[in-house]
Write an enzyme that holds these catalytic residues in place. Structure first.
Site, PDB file in Angstrom:
ATOM      1  N   LYS A  10       0.850  -1.198   0.000  1.00  0.00           N
ATOM      2  CA  LYS A  10       0.000   0.000   0.000  1.00  0.00           C
ATOM      3  C   LYS A  10       0.879   1.240   0.000  1.00  0.00           C
ATOM      4  O   LYS A  10       2.019   1.235   0.485  1.00  0.00           O
ATOM      5  CB  LYS A  10      -0.973   0.005   1.183  1.00  0.00           C
ATOM      6  CG  LYS A  10      -0.325   0.032   2.583  1.00  0.00           C
ATOM      7  CD  LYS A  10      -0.035   1.430   3.099  1.00  0.00           C
ATOM      8  CE  LYS A  10       0.624   1.424   4.471  1.00  0.00           C
ATOM      9  NZ  LYS A  10       1.125   2.765   4.881  1.00  0.00           N
ATOM     10  N   VAL A  95      10.605  -5.053   3.914  1.00  0.00           N
ATOM     11  CA  VAL A  95      10.185  -5.184   5.311  1.00  0.00           C
ATOM     12  C   VAL A  95      10.434  -3.877   6.052  1.00  0.00           C
ATOM     13  O   VAL A  95      11.420  -3.180   5.797  1.00  0.00           O
ATOM     14  CB  VAL A  95      10.952  -6.346   5.982  1.00  0.00           C
ATOM     15  CG1 VAL A  95      10.598  -6.460   7.458  1.00  0.00           C
ATOM     16  CG2 VAL A  95      10.667  -7.652   5.248  1.00  0.00           C
ATOM     17  N   ALA A  97       9.006  -0.962   5.909  1.00  0.00           N
ATOM     18  CA  ALA A  97       9.214   0.057   4.880  1.00  0.00           C
ATOM     19  C   ALA A  97       8.124   1.121   4.834  1.00  0.00           C
ATOM     20  O   ALA A  97       8.231   2.075   4.075  1.00  0.00           O
ATOM     21  CB  ALA A  97       9.312  -0.623   3.510  1.00  0.00           C
ATOM     22  N   GLY A  98       7.043   0.953   5.601  1.00  0.00           N
ATOM     23  CA  GLY A  98       5.918   1.873   5.475  1.00  0.00           C
ATOM     24  C   GLY A  98       5.016   1.524   4.308  1.00  0.00           C
ATOM     25  O   GLY A  98       4.204   2.343   3.874  1.00  0.00           O
ATOM     26  N   LEU A  99       5.133   0.287   3.808  1.00  0.00           N
ATOM     27  CA  LEU A  99       4.329  -0.173   2.671  1.00  0.00           C
ATOM     28  C   LEU A  99       3.285  -1.209   3.071  1.00  0.00           C
ATOM     29  O   LEU A  99       2.596  -1.760   2.208  1.00  0.00           O
ATOM     30  CB  LEU A  99       5.243  -0.760   1.584  1.00  0.00           C
ATOM     31  CG  LEU A  99       6.244   0.219   0.953  1.00  0.00           C
ATOM     32  CD1 LEU A  99       7.167  -0.518  -0.016  1.00  0.00           C
ATOM     33  CD2 LEU A  99       5.522   1.353   0.237  1.00  0.00           C
ATOM     34  N   GLY A 101       3.470  -4.288   4.290  1.00  0.00           N
ATOM     35  CA  GLY A 101       3.657  -5.671   3.875  1.00  0.00           C
ATOM     36  C   GLY A 101       3.089  -6.682   4.857  1.00  0.00           C
ATOM     37  O   GLY A 101       2.359  -7.596   4.473  1.00  0.00           O
ATOM     38  N   ASP A 136      -3.485  -1.012   9.738  1.00  0.00           N
ATOM     39  CA  ASP A 136      -3.481  -1.049   8.275  1.00  0.00           C
ATOM     40  C   ASP A 136      -4.226  -2.250   7.701  1.00  0.00           C
ATOM     41  O   ASP A 136      -4.506  -2.289   6.500  1.00  0.00           O
ATOM     42  CB  ASP A 136      -2.046  -1.063   7.733  1.00  0.00           C
ATOM     43  CG  ASP A 136      -1.408   0.321   7.701  1.00  0.00           C
ATOM     44  OD1 ASP A 136      -2.161   1.317   7.633  1.00  0.00           O
ATOM     45  OD2 ASP A 136      -0.171   0.409   7.750  1.00  0.00           O
TER      46      ASP A 136
END
Length: 285
Positions: A10, A95, A97-99, A101, A136
């Site tokens: 995301k 990992v 990363a602010g994404l 996962g 999230d």
């Protein structure tokens, strides 16, 4: 029985904190999208009651610290399921990363086990369950462009974004989200996203209006601790990105381009600064 669920990363197109609740949680207003960078989660039912998690990255936890494990156990206990599952995660999303996962993996487990265990839960019900795992997870259950409000639990899908490319760059630092949020004071925020204008840009398929309205209120806090993040955003714009921004609490940053050829040049240039660079697009519904 077995299935494979895609777990997309995301990106925060905008991130705003309106106020802090008495319990310490924040009231968020975010526009999020999912991109074509994804983990793949294979779920196999087994007769024994154990939940087993296996990942393609040896340094990741495979026990109750793993959000995918938590998701499976939560469903199993809530619905008194007697069987177990083997969850194999093929990791591609960086990992820490602010994404999102880990949250996306957990959401994939919720979706997959909902099918395999024939629970018949709606996306909204899965999102509500997912909130107790991580803030999230509710968004990741949907994994489409959406306005996310409340404590991360209120999801309003927005439809597809206008066409553009993203160059996603993950520097070799790890950011502690709790530390960043601990330093966040809603009364001291000066650069907020223009959420209404951003929503209008999406509705009108106007990428220029959309990017002009984007912002992330956590950026100054993370930049203060990790100045290389600001440096990478400056590099993205210097190489031609129309907008550069941090995703989540960082450290990942991304640049937006409407032209593929320009995005490809930026990707090539940024690959000289960081090992983890990705050229991606937002997912279409």
């Amino acid at each position: 029985m077995q299935l494979i669920e895609k777990a997309p990363a995301k990106i925060n197109l905008s991130l705003d904190a309106l106020y802090q609740h008495t319990d310490g949680e924040f009231e968020w207003q975010m526009i999020m999208t999912s991109i074509d960078l994804a983990d793949y989660v294979q779920i196999t039912l087994q007769d024994s009651p154990q939940i087993e998690v296996r990942t393609s990255k040896g340094y990741l936890p495979e026990d109750k610290r793993n959000l995918a494990y938590q998701a499976a156990q939560l469903l199993r206990h809530r619905f008194d399921i007697k069987t177990g599952a083997i969850i194999e995660i093929d990791k591609h999303i960086p990992v820490a990363a602010g994404l999102g996962g880990g949250s996306s993996d957990a959401a994939a487990v919720l979706r997959g086990l909902n099918q395999l265990w024939h629970l018949g839960l709606t996306e909204a019900e899965l999102a509500h369950i997912g909130l107790s795992i991580d803030s999230d997870v509710p968004y990741c259950v949907y994994s489409e462009t959406a306005l996310v409000t409340g404590k991360g639990d209120q999801i309003q899908p927005l439809g597809d974004l206008p066409n553009f490319w993203m160059v996603v760059v993950k520097p070799e630092v790890s950011v502690s989200t709790p530390r960043i949020l601990h330093a966040l004071n809603c009364d001291q925020i000066t650069d907020r996203p223009q959420t209404d204008r951003l929503l209008a840009g999406i509705q009108q398929q106007d990428a220029q209006q959309m990017t002009a309205a984007m912002a992330n209120v956590l950026t100054p806090i993370t930049n203060q601790r990790y100045p290389q993040i600001d440096y990478l955003m400056q590099r993205l714009t210097a190489f031609g990105a129309e907008k550069a921004q941090m995703s989540g609490s960082g450290p990942t940053v991304f640049g937006i381009c409407r032209q593929y050829s320009r995005a490809q040049r930026i990707y090539n240039s940024m690959s000289g600064f960081c090992r983890e660079v990705y050229l991606v697009q937002p997912l279409k519904k």
